[in-house]
Design a protein around this motif. Structure first.
Motif, PDB file in Angstrom:
ATOM      1  N   UNK A 284      77.855  69.759  30.794  1.00  0.00           N
ATOM      2  CA  UNK A 284      77.913  71.154  30.337  1.00  0.00           C
ATOM      3  C   UNK A 284      77.232  71.287  28.979  1.00  0.00           C
ATOM      4  N   UNK A 285      77.502  70.341  28.101  1.00  0.00           N
ATOM      5  CA  UNK A 285      76.913  70.406  26.756  1.00  0.00           C
ATOM      6  C   UNK A 285      75.388  70.317  26.826  1.00  0.00           C
ATOM      7  N   UNK A 286      74.869  69.477  27.732  1.00  0.00           N
ATOM      8  CA  UNK A 286      73.406  69.305  27.824  1.00  0.00           C
ATOM      9  C   UNK A 286      72.723  70.492  28.469  1.00  0.00           C
ATOM     10  N   UNK A 287      73.376  71.108  29.438  1.00  0.00           N
ATOM     11  CA  UNK A 287      72.762  72.251  30.115  1.00  0.00           C
ATOM     12  C   UNK A 287      72.522  73.366  29.105  1.00  0.00           C
ATOM     13  N   UNK A 288      73.503  73.604  28.265  1.00  0.00           N
ATOM     14  CA  UNK A 288      73.356  74.700  27.312  1.00  0.00           C
ATOM     15  C   UNK A 288      72.403  74.356  26.176  1.00  0.00           C
ATOM     16  N   UNK A 289      72.190  73.069  25.964  1.00  0.00           N
ATOM     17  CA  UNK A 289      71.297  72.684  24.856  1.00  0.00           C
ATOM     18  C   UNK A 289      69.828  72.624  25.256  1.00  0.00           C
ATOM     19  N   UNK A 290      69.512  72.685  26.560  1.00  0.00           N
ATOM     20  CA  UNK A 290      68.127  72.451  26.998  1.00  0.00           C
ATOM     21  C   UNK A 290      67.231  73.671  26.781  1.00  0.00           C
ATOM     22  N   UNK A 291      66.010  73.404  26.340  1.00  0.00           N
ATOM     23  CA  UNK A 291      65.026  74.480  26.097  1.00  0.00           C
ATOM     24  C   UNK A 291      63.686  74.089  26.727  1.00  0.00           C
ATOM     25  N   UNK A 292      62.860  75.083  27.023  1.00  0.00           N
ATOM     26  CA  UNK A 292      61.495  74.833  27.511  1.00  0.00           C
ATOM     27  C   UNK A 292      61.456  73.836  28.661  1.00  0.00           C
ATOM     28  N   UNK A 293      62.171  74.138  29.711  1.00  0.00           N
ATOM     29  CA  UNK A 293      62.211  73.209  30.830  1.00  0.00           C
ATOM     30  C   UNK A 293      62.068  73.991  32.141  1.00  0.00           C
ATOM     31  N   UNK A 294      61.467  73.325  33.142  1.00  0.00           N
ATOM     32  CA  UNK A 294      61.314  73.981  34.445  1.00  0.00           C
ATOM     33  C   UNK A 294      62.620  73.929  35.228  1.00  0.00           C
ATOM     34  N   UNK A 295      63.541  73.064  34.774  1.00  0.00           N
ATOM     35  CA  UNK A 295      64.821  72.916  35.461  1.00  0.00           C
ATOM     36  C   UNK A 295      65.452  71.580  35.113  1.00  0.00           C
ATOM     37  N   UNK A 296      66.464  71.203  35.872  1.00  0.00           N
ATOM     38  CA  UNK A 296      67.173  69.952  35.594  1.00  0.00           C
ATOM     39  C   UNK A 296      67.060  68.982  36.765  1.00  0.00           C
ATOM     40  N   UNK A 297      67.023  67.715  36.408  1.00  0.00           N
ATOM     41  CA  UNK A 297      67.088  66.658  37.407  1.00  0.00           C
ATOM     42  C   UNK A 297      68.345  65.854  37.087  1.00  0.00           C
ATOM     43  N   UNK A 298      69.359  66.003  37.909  1.00  0.00           N
ATOM     44  CA  UNK A 298      70.633  65.329  37.674  1.00  0.00           C
ATOM     45  C   UNK A 298      70.610  63.964  38.363  1.00  0.00           C
ATOM     46  N   UNK A 299      70.849  62.920  37.585  1.00  0.00           N
ATOM     47  CA  UNK A 299      70.731  61.539  38.083  1.00  0.00           C
ATOM     48  C   UNK A 299      72.070  60.822  37.850  1.00  0.00           C
ATOM     49  N   UNK A 300      72.714  60.430  38.936  1.00  0.00           N
ATOM     50  CA  UNK A 300      74.010  59.749  38.798  1.00  0.00           C
ATOM     51  C   UNK A 300      75.149  60.729  38.591  1.00  0.00           C
ATOM     52  N   UNK A 301      74.861  61.987  38.715  1.00  0.00           N
ATOM     53  CA  UNK A 301      75.842  63.075  38.617  1.00  0.00           C
ATOM     54  C   UNK A 301      75.380  64.169  39.554  1.00  0.00           C
ATOM     55  N   UNK A 302      76.216  64.770  40.362  1.00  0.00           N
ATOM     56  CA  UNK A 302      77.642  64.471  40.541  1.00  0.00           C
ATOM     57  C   UNK A 302      77.869  63.204  41.371  1.00  0.00           C
ATOM     58  N   UNK A 303      79.039  62.613  41.193  1.00  0.00           N
ATOM     59  CA  UNK A 303      79.387  61.402  41.922  1.00  0.00           C
ATOM     60  C   UNK A 303      80.654  61.586  42.742  1.00  0.00           C
ATOM     61  N   UNK A 304      81.275  62.740  42.661  1.00  0.00           N
ATOM     62  CA  UNK A 304      82.442  63.055  43.489  1.00  0.00           C
ATOM     63  C   UNK A 304      82.279  64.508  43.947  1.00  0.00           C
ATOM     64  N   UNK A 305      83.035  64.869  44.984  1.00  0.00           N
ATOM     65  CA  UNK A 305      82.961  66.256  45.445  1.00  0.00           C
ATOM     66  C   UNK A 305      83.459  67.189  44.333  1.00  0.00           C
ATOM     67  N   UNK A 306      84.485  66.771  43.592  1.00  0.00           N
ATOM     68  CA  UNK A 306      84.994  67.616  42.491  1.00  0.00           C
ATOM     69  C   UNK A 306      83.905  67.851  41.438  1.00  0.00           C
ATOM     70  N   UNK A 307      83.125  66.818  41.137  1.00  0.00           N
ATOM     71  CA  UNK A 307      82.020  66.993  40.166  1.00  0.00           C
ATOM     72  C   UNK A 307      80.958  67.943  40.724  1.00  0.00           C
ATOM     73  N   UNK A 308      80.736  67.871  42.031  1.00  0.00           N
ATOM     74  CA  UNK A 308      79.725  68.745  42.643  1.00  0.00           C
ATOM     75  C   UNK A 308      80.163  70.201  42.555  1.00  0.00           C
TER      76      UNK A 308
END
Ligand code: ADP
Length: 192
Positions: free
Chosen positions: A70-94
């Motif tokens: 959550x902290x990183x999503x709000x801090x990101x600037x000038x990006x085409x999007x996110x590539x999540x690697x190793x996350x989510x790892x559980x259905x709850x995280x998804x």
């Protein structure tokens, strides 16, 4: 913004491919494994608590990684999007990730899944242990546990993504370049 999950068992090459994909498509690469290892290296209280869990090949608590992301999503600037690697790892995280993105007018656009058979995974992780010095790669019992944890807790996410029509499997065996080509083709299909 477009959001990709890169997914696959330990040793499937997520980290290697993520760095390249992020660079090629101007995506922000978010690896919870890297973030946790950075906490350990910096000697933080959180790092101290998490290192024992990681050394056994177990998952750290969902809240810990959800907060980091959550902290990183709000801090990101000038990006085409996110590539999540190793996350989510559980259905709850998804579910938490989907909610987080929805609240910001985004969604999970694609789940790229690297398919690699068990024997190949074990071979790669043993080789990586010699190069990376990662504690959780050194012990064959921990490697097996990480693969078991993946099958039990992480793989069920595939069904969740199938239901949403965003599941995109990729053959994860071959040269790094070949696999990168396969993934790039899928990402290009979204970005154009
Ligand atoms: P690998 O994919 O090779 O297992 P990672 O670098 O993604 O390596 O993760 C290393 C360890 O960090 C995991 O075994 C787990 O203990 C912890 N970890 C990383 N991401 C998460 C997550 N999203 N949820 C819970 N634990 C995590």
């Amino acid at each position: 913004m477009l959001n990709f999950l890169i997914f696959g068992p330990p040793g499937s090459g997520k980290g290697t491919q993520s760095v390249r994909l992020a660079e090629k498509f101007n995506l922000t690469h978010l690896s919870t494994g890297d973030m946790l290892r950075a906490e350990i290296a910096a000697g933080t209280e959180l790092g101290k608590k998490m290192s024992a869990i990681m050394a056994k090949g177990e998952l750290v608590p969902d809240e810990v990684v959800i907060e980091m992301i959550a902290a990183r999503i709000d801090g990101a600037r000038d990006t085409a999007g996110f590539l999540f690697d190793g996350f989510p790892r559980t259905v709850a995280q998804t579910e938490a990730l989907e909610k987080m993105l929805n609240e910001r007018g985004m969604k999970i656009d694609s789940m790229l899944v690297l398919d690699v058979d068990h024997d190949e995974l074990v071979k790669r992780l043993i080789l990586r242990a010699e190069l990376s010095g990662r504690a959780d790669d050194r012990d064959p019992a921990v490697i097996e546990n990480r693969i078991d944890v993946y099958r039990a807790k992480t793989e069920p996410i595939i069904d969740f993504c199938r239901q949403r029509g965003i599941y995109q499997p990729v053959n994860g065996v071959g040269s790094i370049e070949d696999i990168f080509e396969r993934l790039s083709r899928l990402v290009s299909g979204h970005i154009g």
